[in-house]
Write a protein that holds these residues in place. Structure first.
Motif, PDB file in Angstrom:
ATOM      1  N   THR A 114       5.846 -41.642 -15.937  1.00  0.00           N
ATOM      2  CA  THR A 114       5.894 -43.018 -15.447  1.00  0.00           C
ATOM      3  C   THR A 114       6.405 -43.019 -14.007  1.00  0.00           C
ATOM      4  OG1 THR A 114       6.619 -45.278 -15.940  1.00  0.00           O
ATOM      5  CG2 THR A 114       8.241 -43.528 -16.287  1.00  0.00           C
ATOM      6  N   ILE A 115       6.479 -44.201 -13.448  1.00  0.00           N
ATOM      7  CA  ILE A 115       6.996 -44.351 -12.075  1.00  0.00           C
ATOM      8  C   ILE A 115       8.318 -45.097 -12.165  1.00  0.00           C
ATOM      9  CG2 ILE A 115       6.532 -45.232  -9.757  1.00  0.00           C
ATOM     10  CD1 ILE A 115       3.571 -45.512 -10.656  1.00  0.00           C
ATOM     11  N   ILE A 137      11.002 -47.690 -11.170  1.00  0.00           N
ATOM     12  CA  ILE A 137      10.859 -48.982 -10.484  1.00  0.00           C
ATOM     13  C   ILE A 137      12.174 -49.452  -9.868  1.00  0.00           C
ATOM     14  CG2 ILE A 137       8.978 -49.698 -12.006  1.00  0.00           C
ATOM     15  CD1 ILE A 137      11.012 -51.615 -13.342  1.00  0.00           C
ATOM     16  N   PRO A 180      11.751 -48.969  -3.848  1.00  0.00           N
ATOM     17  CA  PRO A 180      10.367 -48.796  -3.366  1.00  0.00           C
ATOM     18  C   PRO A 180       9.895 -47.345  -3.330  1.00  0.00           C
ATOM     19  CG  PRO A 180      11.645 -50.174  -1.867  1.00  0.00           C
ATOM     20  CD  PRO A 180      12.605 -49.593  -2.826  1.00  0.00           C
ATOM     21  N   MET A 181      10.808 -46.401  -3.440  1.00  0.00           N
ATOM     22  CA  MET A 181      10.462 -44.982  -3.434  1.00  0.00           C
ATOM     23  C   MET A 181       9.429 -44.678  -4.521  1.00  0.00           C
ATOM     24  SD  MET A 181      11.843 -42.519  -1.558  1.00  0.00           S
ATOM     25  CE  MET A 181      11.618 -40.765  -1.474  1.00  0.00           C
ATOM     26  N   GLY A 182       9.643 -45.241  -5.709  1.00  0.00           N
ATOM     27  CA  GLY A 182       8.692 -45.058  -6.801  1.00  0.00           C
ATOM     28  C   GLY A 182       8.518 -43.617  -7.207  1.00  0.00           C
ATOM     29  N   THR A 188      14.920 -38.892  -7.511  1.00  0.00           N
ATOM     30  CA  THR A 188      15.714 -38.418  -6.376  1.00  0.00           C
ATOM     31  C   THR A 188      17.116 -39.032  -6.383  1.00  0.00           C
ATOM     32  OG1 THR A 188      14.490 -40.061  -5.109  1.00  0.00           O
ATOM     33  CG2 THR A 188      13.921 -37.782  -4.726  1.00  0.00           C
ATOM     34  N   TYR A 220      16.907 -44.875 -15.699  1.00  0.00           N
ATOM     35  CA  TYR A 220      15.692 -45.650 -15.954  1.00  0.00           C
ATOM     36  C   TYR A 220      14.736 -44.866 -16.852  1.00  0.00           C
ATOM     37  CZ  TYR A 220      11.128 -47.791 -15.206  1.00  0.00           C
ATOM     38  OH  TYR A 220       9.899 -48.340 -15.409  1.00  0.00           O
ATOM     39  N   VAL A 244      11.883 -52.009 -22.797  1.00  0.00           N
ATOM     40  CA  VAL A 244      11.884 -53.448 -23.081  1.00  0.00           C
ATOM     41  C   VAL A 244      11.260 -54.212 -21.900  1.00  0.00           C
ATOM     42  CG1 VAL A 244      13.869 -53.480 -24.652  1.00  0.00           C
ATOM     43  CG2 VAL A 244      14.247 -53.634 -22.189  1.00  0.00           C
ATOM     44  N   ARG A 245      10.712 -55.386 -22.197  1.00  0.00           N
ATOM     45  CA  ARG A 245      10.122 -56.249 -21.169  1.00  0.00           C
ATOM     46  C   ARG A 245      10.447 -57.701 -21.493  1.00  0.00           C
ATOM     47  NH1 ARG A 245       9.427 -51.785 -19.528  1.00  0.00           N
ATOM     48  NH2 ARG A 245       7.472 -50.792 -18.907  1.00  0.00           N
TER      49      ARG A 245
END
Lengths: 410, 113
Positions: B4-5, B7, B10-12, B30, B37, B46-47
């Protein structure tokens, strides 16, 4: 009919409401002119969350964020004209309004421009092919969906990966549509990472970077479209064209400050922001005319809009009530990877601090933000990542601003 | 294994999350926020759901879950809300349903269109 107000705020969205409240606090008699049937602006259709983390310290949806300001405006002594359109603004600050009561001229001590922005349309990006039904801007699809309960299509392609486009990908999916594909001209998204993950990846919606639409097909309704990767000059490589069947295309290809009212006035404009050039009080080159929010420059967070509007509204009240003394200004210039910096002018001298906002040209990692005055470095900060989609803020000491200011990356 | 990325900024950072003998390892981040996360996204993602509800007078209201619910319930929850109707005089803050797809989470009205 002629009316008089200290401060007239044009636009009743987040910027207009915050400006009006701030002007009122300074003792001004305030009028807000809004063309819609209610206050709140575009926030009313942004039913997703993520608003207010900075301003209210909690995560709200758009309508909730708007409602907090609407309740304040309605409970205070602020006049609001709804369903009223400002048709003309003159340099001597006469505001001509078409309202349900008729054509009204208001003489303003100061004017705050808070008209927001509009979306770039299909015409603005010149998509080749037929001109079928089923092509919407993302914001229009959002309004039809969230305000009217009308789903604009079933098989959707989205061009552009700005936040509105990403949010609409999730919204339409949850309402039962199938979002086939998101195409982004640039090699990166201008949207937030959170929206890439939670609006696309969560629903297995593919995104193709460095791709664009080559032609639309269908009449009277869209039946499909061709798309292709682009080369380094962003020209499509037609040999690699592919086809996708769809009945709807949403465009999320940028926002333009809605500054048409200024066309008849000699206001200094920025070709980069498409908004006015302003000083630290958000006053334009016409004394007593202020600008804030998305009509000044497109923001990514409404929290920043509210704060900027408070500056403009408070300063407009000060101007109207005669509590200002004009001084010499220094210019703020952007270079070396910084696309623009705002305010573009800052009054010389004074105490305390001033915030300067800027956006970068491209995505940069491990750069240093540097501010120079007369060749001397007055500010420096290391960054991990800078992206055009994220507005950056730097806080400068006013005593350091003895000459013209340059903001750059090193 | 899961990709996944992150969030958190903004580095992502691209994250790779693996579980071996009950231990979750996150790679690719990093900073420490990425690790936290990644662990959350792997073990219990969760969302918050934000969606629309029909009003009895034909208009629309918007609604949200008062706190995030399990990610794998989002589609089901959205479909469920699509079948609800709330009264015409609903207002912001009204609770439509308690314990909505998660204990202690309410479905709340956020706006009246």
């Amino acid at each position: 009919m002629i009316k008089k107000y200290d401060v007239v705020v044009i636009g009743g969205g987040p910027a207009g409401m915050a400006a009006a409240l701030s002007a009122l606090k300074k003792g001004a008699k305030v009028l807000v002119v809004e063309r819609d049937v209610r206050l709140g602006g575009i926030l009313n259709q942004c039913i997703h969350n993520g608003f207010g983390l900075h301003y209210f310290g909690e995560e709200l949806t758009g309508p909730e964020y708007a409602d907090r300001f609407v309740k304040l405006v309605e409970s205070e002594d602020i006049d609001v004209m709804l369903e009223s359109m400002v048709l003309r603004l003159t340099p001597d600050k006469k505001v001509e309004i078409l309202s349900p009561e008729g054509y009204i001229t208001v003489e303003a001590g100061a004017v705050v421009l808070a008209m927001g922005c509009r979306e770039r349309t299909a015409g603005a990006i010149a998509v080749p092919g037929t001109r079928p039904a089923g092509v919407y801007t993302a914001g229009m699809a959002q309004k039809l969906c969230n305000m009217k309960g009308y789903l604009v299509g079933k098989k959707v392609v989205i061009l552009g990966s700005g936040d509105i486009g990403l949010i609409m990908a999730r919204r339409m999916t949850l309402e039962g549509a199938k979002v086939e594909l998101v195409l982004e001209l640039m090699p990166y998204s201008s949207g937030l990472k959170r929206n890439i993950v939670q609006c696309l990846n969560d629903f297995d919606i593919p995104i193709k970077y460095a791709h664009t639409i080559t032609r639309l097909e269908g009449s009277p309704r869209l039946t499909g479209l061709y798309y292709a990767p682009v080369d380094e000059n962003r020209n499509p490589i037609l040999e690699k064209e592919e086809y996708v069947s769809c009945d709807t295309l949403l465009l999320s290809v940028g926002l333009i400050p809605e500054n048409d009212l200024l066309s008849g006035m000699d206001v200094e404009m920025s070709p980069i922001t498409s908004g006015a050039v302003v000083d630290e009080n958000r006053m334009t080159s016409i004394p007593g005319v202020f600008s804030c929010g998305n009509v000044l420059h497109v923001h990514d967070l409404v929290d920043n809009v509210s704060r900027e509007a408070e500056i403009a509204g408070g300063a407009a009240a000060d101007y109207a009530l005669g509590n200002v003394t004009a001084g010499d200004t220094v210019s703020v210039r952007a270079t070396d990877g910084v696309r623009y910096a705002l305010p573009q002018r800052i009054t010389k001298g004074g105490e305390g601090k001033v915030d300067v906002f800027f956006r970068t040209v491209d995505v940069y990692t491990k750069k240093r933000i540097v501010v120079e005055v007369d060749g001397n470095e007055i500010y420096s900060r290391k960054t991990m990542i800078l992206a055009p989609g994220e507005m950056e803020k730097i806080t400068l000491a006013r005593q350091d601003l003895v000459g013209d200011v340059i903001v750059r990356l090193k | 294994m899961m990709n996944t990325i992150c969030i958190m900024c903004p580095m992502g950072c691209p994250l790779t999350i693996e579980e071996k003998d009950g231990v979750i390892t996150v790679q690719g981040q990093t900073c420490p926020r990425g690790k936290k996360y990644g662990e959350q996204e792997y073990s219990a993602p969760v969302r918050t759901l934000t969606t629309l509800i029909r009003r009895a007078d034909g208009g629309m209201a918007s609604a949200k879950t008062s706190a995030p619910i399990p990610k794998d319930k989002i589609r089901e929850a959205a479909e469920y809300v699509g079948k609800l109707t709330v009264s015409a005089d609903s207002k912001i803050g009204d609770v439509v349903e308690e314990n909505f797809f998660a204990d202690g989470v309410n479905l709340v009205i956020t706006g009246i269109a």
